[in-house]
Structures are given as structure tokens and as C-alpha cells.
Scaffold this motif. Structure first.
Motif, short mmCIF file in Angstrom:
data_model
loop_
_atom_site.label_atom_id
_atom_site.label_comp_id
_atom_site.label_asym_id
_atom_site.label_seq_id
_atom_site.Cartn_x
_atom_site.Cartn_y
_atom_site.Cartn_z
N VAL A 53 0.83 -1.20 0.00
CA VAL A 53 0.00 0.00 0.00
C VAL A 53 0.87 1.25 0.00
O VAL A 53 0.61 2.20 -0.76
N ASP A 54 1.90 1.27 0.82
CA ASP A 54 2.80 2.43 0.86
C ASP A 54 3.43 2.68 -0.51
O ASP A 54 3.52 3.83 -0.96
N ASP A 55 3.88 1.62 -1.16
CA ASP A 55 4.50 1.77 -2.49
C ASP A 55 3.50 2.31 -3.51
O ASP A 55 3.83 3.19 -4.30
N LEU A 56 2.28 1.78 -3.49
CA LEU A 56 1.27 2.24 -4.44
C LEU A 56 0.90 3.70 -4.19
O LEU A 56 0.77 4.49 -5.14
N LEU A 57 0.74 4.08 -2.93
CA LEU A 57 0.42 5.47 -2.62
C LEU A 57 1.57 6.39 -3.00
O LEU A 57 1.34 7.49 -3.51
N SER A 58 2.81 5.95 -2.80
CA SER A 58 3.96 6.76 -3.20
C SER A 58 3.96 7.02 -4.70
O SER A 58 4.25 8.13 -5.16
N ARG A 59 3.62 5.99 -5.47
CA ARG A 59 3.55 6.17 -6.93
C ARG A 59 2.48 7.17 -7.31
O ARG A 59 2.67 7.99 -8.21
N LEU A 60 1.33 7.10 -6.64
CA LEU A 60 0.26 8.06 -6.93
C LEU A 60 0.70 9.48 -6.62
O LEU A 60 0.47 10.41 -7.39
N ILE A 61 1.37 9.65 -5.49
CA ILE A 61 1.83 10.98 -5.09
C ILE A 61 2.87 11.49 -6.08
O ILE A 61 2.85 12.66 -6.47
N GLN A 62 3.79 10.64 -6.53
CA GLN A 62 4.80 11.04 -7.50
C GLN A 62 4.16 11.50 -8.81
O GLN A 62 4.70 12.35 -9.50
N ARG A 63 3.03 10.93 -9.14
CA ARG A 63 2.33 11.32 -10.38
C ARG A 63 1.41 12.52 -10.18
O ARG A 63 0.73 12.94 -11.09
#
Length: 58
Positions: free
Chosen positions: A33-43
Motif C-alpha cells: 500500500v505504501d508503495d502504491l500510494l507513493s507512486r500516486l503521489i509522484q504522479r
């Protein structure tokens, strides 16, 4: 799915999904979940529904 198929399958998976097993998976699930949320934030996708945020309203 109806019995007896449901009963047979439930018996098979219930042994694999004990509370202890699920709790052991918590660190992995949190990391995913942390990795997926980080990707969303980066985008730049930071406007998440409140139900997905800590303390959010469902």
C-alpha cells in the motif's frame, strides 16, 4: 457458490487464512500500500477519497 462446493473450498482455504497467518502478512500488505500510494503521489494524484486516508470517513 453453494454447498457442497463452497464447504469443500472453505475447508481448504480456512487453514491457510488463520488470524495468525493474516497478521504475519501485515508488514507485506502495508509495504504494498505504501508503495502504491507513493507512486500516486509522484504522479501528482494526491486527491484521494477520504475513505482511503488514515482517519478518513468511509
Amino acid at each position: 457458490m453453494e454447498p457442497p462446493g463452497h464447504t469443500r473450498l472453505r475447508g481448504l482455504v480456512s487453514k491457510a487464512f488463520t488470524p495468525r497467518t493474516i497478521e504475519g502478512m501485515r508488514p507485506w500488505a502495508e509495504q504494498v500500500v505504501d508503495d502504491l500510494l507513493s507512486r500516486l503521489i509522484q504522479r501528482g494524484l494526491t486527491s484521494l477519497p477520504l475513505s482511503l486516508t488514515p482517519g478518513g470517513v468511509a
